[in-house]
Design a protein around this motif. Structure first.
Motif, PDB file in Angstrom:
ATOM      1  N   SER A   1      13.334  41.337  22.571  1.00  0.00           N
ATOM      2  CA  SER A   1      14.740  41.713  22.474  1.00  0.00           C
ATOM      3  C   SER A   1      15.185  41.471  21.039  1.00  0.00           C
TER       4      SER A   1
ATOM      5  N   GLU B   1      20.719  33.249  28.816  1.00  0.00           N
ATOM      6  CA  GLU B   1      20.874  32.751  30.182  1.00  0.00           C
ATOM      7  C   GLU B   1      19.624  33.137  30.963  1.00  0.00           C
TER       8      GLU B   1
ATOM      9  N   THR C   1      15.112  36.751  35.382  1.00  0.00           N
ATOM     10  CA  THR C   1      15.718  37.588  34.350  1.00  0.00           C
ATOM     11  C   THR C   1      16.206  36.729  33.188  1.00  0.00           C
TER      12      THR C   1
ATOM     13  N   SER D   1      19.196  37.056  30.205  1.00  0.00           N
ATOM     14  CA  SER D   1      20.335  37.780  29.650  1.00  0.00           C
ATOM     15  C   SER D   1      20.608  37.270  28.242  1.00  0.00           C
TER      16      SER D   1
ATOM     17  N   TYR E   1      23.256  37.109  25.088  1.00  0.00           N
ATOM     18  CA  TYR E   1      24.677  37.224  24.805  1.00  0.00           C
ATOM     19  C   TYR E   1      24.937  37.114  23.304  1.00  0.00           C
TER      20      TYR E   1
ATOM     21  N   GLU F   1      27.373  40.074  26.938  1.00  0.00           N
ATOM     22  CA  GLU F   1      25.982  40.412  27.241  1.00  0.00           C
ATOM     23  C   GLU F   1      25.591  41.705  26.543  1.00  0.00           C
TER      24      GLU F   1
ATOM     25  N   ASP G   1      21.959  42.491  26.293  1.00  0.00           N
ATOM     26  CA  ASP G   1      20.632  42.892  26.760  1.00  0.00           C
ATOM     27  C   ASP G   1      20.266  42.076  27.980  1.00  0.00           C
ATOM     28  N   SER G   2      19.476  42.676  28.854  1.00  0.00           N
ATOM     29  CA  SER G   2      18.959  41.984  30.026  1.00  0.00           C
ATOM     30  C   SER G   2      17.525  42.435  30.235  1.00  0.00           C
TER      31      SER G   2
END
Length: 281
Positions: free
Chosen positions: A207, A222, A241, A243, A245, A250, A252-253
């Motif tokens: 990410s 998270e 998952t 997440s 921030y 938020e 991207d997940s």
């Protein structure tokens, strides 16, 4: 009456803007160019290209066809998500062999392939209405940029303007690695009924955060793990998952996956555990 592979037709479209190949592909996919153009406009709408209307599959002038630089950028951004594209986009010169033995030399008009560091794709264009146009993409390190210029007075100017925009992007922006898929997370996850009681986990993919170089946003993660993970567990299996921030929002997940496999415990594994934990007075 000739027969060509789809791969060679696509190659000729990417390398040398072969309009006849565009028509042939449109007819093969949708039955007719008219139906294919309807699909093009549906796709453009789904990509949020609000100022684009296709009237043919080649881009040659035909009222009421139109587009804009922003929409062309969206279109190229979607195209380069397909890695196969880059098998052809960097070709400078290549012979195209026809079924009857005739050979056509394909020449890529994207001169940035030769002159701009990291450029590996894009497309030139020209009509009397639009002038000299250029949609280009370049990658340096982990950051890929797209630039689009339209309405240039001559060919040299379009390449110059495209390069200037890419220069500006590489000089002033960065793509920060926030989550690395090659590095397991520091925490382990418990597994029920397995030959091992816990496993290491990692992000399914990387990410990144695209920001100005001098910008310092607040980044937080998270991590949520499934409560009941039962054996057997396969390598790469989703177990939670992550997440990401930015300043509390938020952005991207992504999936959290098992970094190792765990087989289901057998009866004898259970007996062995009991024996090992037996406390003899």
């Amino acid at each position: 009456g000739g027969k060509y592979t789809a791969e060679n037709l696509i190659k000729s479209i990417i390398v040398s803007s072969a309009n006849d190949s565009c028509v042939a592909m449109s007819e093969r996919i949708a039955g007719s160019e008219e139906v294919f153009v309807e699909k093009m406009n549906e796709r453009a709408k789904s990509l949020g290209m609000e100022n684009t209307l296709f009237s043919n599959c080649t881009g040659l002038p035909k009222d009421p066809q139109y587009s804009c630089a922003k929409d062309v950028a969206k279109m190229l951004t979607e195209l380069i998500r397909h890695e196969k594209y880059f098998d052809f986009s960097g070709i400078r010169n290549e012979n195209f062999e026809h079924s009857g033995g005739r050979v056509t030399q394909m020449t890529n008009t994207n001169k940035l392939l030769r002159s701009y560091e990291g450029c590996d794709g894009g497309k030139t264009g020209f009509t009397n209405q639009a002038g000299f146009c250029m949609a280009a993409t370049a990658k340096r390190g982990n950051m890929r940029l797209v630039s689009v210029t339209i309405g240039s007075p001559d060919s040299a100017t379009r390449f110059e303007n495209a390069a200037k925009m890419l220069d500006y992007g590489f000089a002033n922006y960065t793509n920060r690695l926030i989550v690395d898929d090659k590095n397991p997370l520091g925490e382990s996850v418990c597994v029920r009924g397995g030959k091992k009681d816990e496993i290491t986990v990692r992000p399914e993919r990387c990410s990144y955060l695209f920001t100005e170089k001098n910008e310092k946003p607040e980044i937080s993660l998270e991590i949520r793990v499934e409560e009941k993970i039962k054996a057997p567990v396969e390598y790469g299996q989703k177990v939670g998952t992550i997440s990401v921030y930015r300043d509390g929002v938020e952005i991207d997940s992504l999936a959290l996956v098992a970094n190792e496999s765990v087989a289901k415990a057998t009866y004898w594994d259970s007996v062995k555990d009991v024996m090992q934990n037996w406390n003899i007075g």
